[in-house]
Design a protein around this motif. Sequence first.
Motif, mmCIF file in Angstrom:
data_model
loop_
_atom_site.group_PDB
_atom_site.id
_atom_site.type_symbol
_atom_site.label_atom_id
_atom_site.label_comp_id
_atom_site.label_asym_id
_atom_site.label_seq_id
_atom_site.Cartn_x
_atom_site.Cartn_y
_atom_site.Cartn_z
ATOM 1 N N GLY A 80 51.649 41.566 32.833
ATOM 2 C CA GLY A 80 52.330 42.763 32.341
ATOM 3 C C GLY A 80 51.370 43.921 32.141
ATOM 4 O O GLY A 80 51.687 45.072 32.477
ATOM 5 N N VAL A 81 50.190 43.631 31.598
ATOM 6 C CA VAL A 81 49.191 44.684 31.410
ATOM 7 C C VAL A 81 48.597 45.105 32.750
ATOM 8 O O VAL A 81 48.382 46.299 33.006
ATOM 9 N N ALA A 82 48.348 44.127 33.627
ATOM 10 C CA ALA A 82 47.711 44.447 34.909
ATOM 11 C C ALA A 82 48.618 45.290 35.796
ATOM 12 O O ALA A 82 48.132 46.154 36.536
ATOM 13 N N ILE A 83 49.920 45.045 35.730
ATOM 14 C CA ILE A 83 50.845 45.802 36.586
ATOM 15 C C ILE A 83 50.814 47.286 36.243
ATOM 16 O O ILE A 83 51.015 48.146 37.120
ATOM 17 N N LEU A 84 50.564 47.612 34.980
ATOM 18 C CA LEU A 84 50.492 49.022 34.588
ATOM 19 C C LEU A 84 49.392 49.766 35.334
ATOM 20 O O LEU A 84 49.473 50.982 35.517
ATOM 21 N N ALA A 85 48.357 49.032 35.774
ATOM 22 C CA ALA A 85 47.267 49.677 36.510
ATOM 23 C C ALA A 85 47.721 50.181 37.862
ATOM 24 O O ALA A 85 47.103 51.081 38.436
ATOM 25 N N LEU A 86 48.811 49.600 38.387
ATOM 26 C CA LEU A 86 49.299 50.043 39.698
ATOM 27 C C LEU A 86 49.911 51.440 39.645
ATOM 28 O O LEU A 86 50.137 52.053 40.690
ATOM 29 N N GLY A 90 44.717 54.252 43.282
ATOM 30 C CA GLY A 90 43.734 53.189 43.463
ATOM 31 C C GLY A 90 43.859 52.110 42.412
ATOM 32 O O GLY A 90 42.862 51.560 41.947
ATOM 33 N N GLY A 91 45.093 51.800 42.047
ATOM 34 C CA GLY A 91 45.321 50.872 40.950
ATOM 35 C C GLY A 91 45.154 49.412 41.303
ATOM 36 O O GLY A 91 44.982 48.580 40.406
ATOM 37 N N LEU A 92 45.218 49.077 42.607
ATOM 38 C CA LEU A 92 45.126 47.666 42.985
ATOM 39 C C LEU A 92 43.788 47.040 42.593
ATOM 40 O O LEU A 92 43.773 45.951 42.006
ATOM 41 N N PRO A 93 42.639 47.684 42.881
ATOM 42 C CA PRO A 93 41.370 47.078 42.429
ATOM 43 C C PRO A 93 41.294 46.940 40.910
ATOM 44 O O PRO A 93 40.747 45.959 40.400
ATOM 45 N N VAL A 94 41.860 47.915 40.199
ATOM 46 C CA VAL A 94 41.855 47.850 38.736
ATOM 47 C C VAL A 94 42.696 46.666 38.261
ATOM 48 O O VAL A 94 42.322 45.940 37.337
ATOM 49 N N MET A 95 43.845 46.442 38.904
ATOM 50 C CA MET A 95 44.711 45.333 38.527
ATOM 51 C C MET A 95 44.008 43.998 38.758
ATOM 52 O O MET A 95 44.054 43.110 37.891
ATOM 53 N N LEU A 96 43.351 43.849 39.894
ATOM 54 C CA LEU A 96 42.628 42.612 40.181
ATOM 55 C C LEU A 96 41.490 42.397 39.191
ATOM 56 O O LEU A 96 41.224 41.268 38.769
ATOM 57 N N ARG A 97 40.835 43.493 38.802
ATOM 58 C CA ARG A 97 39.753 43.393 37.827
ATOM 59 C C ARG A 97 40.290 42.925 36.475
ATOM 60 O O ARG A 97 39.692 42.063 35.825
#
Length: 204
Positions: A80-86, A90-97
């Motif tokens: 849930g928190v990671a999806i917000l990075a999208l 360039g949110g995909l690398p942030v989500m994976l991180r």
Amino acid sequence: MRHNYIDRYARLDSPVHRLPAAFKLIAALALVLWTVATPPSETWYFAGCALFLVALVFAARLPVGFVALRLLALEPLVIGVAILALLQPGGLPVMLRILMKSNLCLLTVLLLSNTTPFAEILRVLRRIRVPSLLVTILALMYRYVFLLIDQGERMARARESRTFTVRRAGRWKLAAGVVSQLFVRSTERAERIYAAMTARGWGS
């Protein structure tokens, strides 16, 4: 009542369990802070950290299935928190991180809680002069989370015993009803406990 829901395997006999509680607490905190502060480009660190934690799981003789299920149970919060990075460029690398670092930190905390009884962790916190109010709140949270789990399971069983046939959408509705009732009952219980503690001079 499931009194061992949180730290079910904290009292096993293994080399990891026999380590001093203070050492394990400080090491876990240092590992979490180091993982958060490490740049995502240092993939060697994250791979080594993951291998180290997995090796500790086997050294502590924790069931792999148990650890995996606990991680999966916490995964919706991480996702849930990671999806917000999208939502950002360039949110995909942030989500994976976020996914990588969060899972390593969660695994560290799971290892700590299942190789060290919570009472020993509280003793260490008192020894290092953590504010007594915070230690008391943690102790109360640990004590009453079992009552909350027990109350929720009894309410779910009572609801299922009164429900014979229901579709999947209906099950979600029933689950929402149980959660809402559990919230109301937990709030009422908390108020009664606070009133009883105040009447006995707590906090004065």
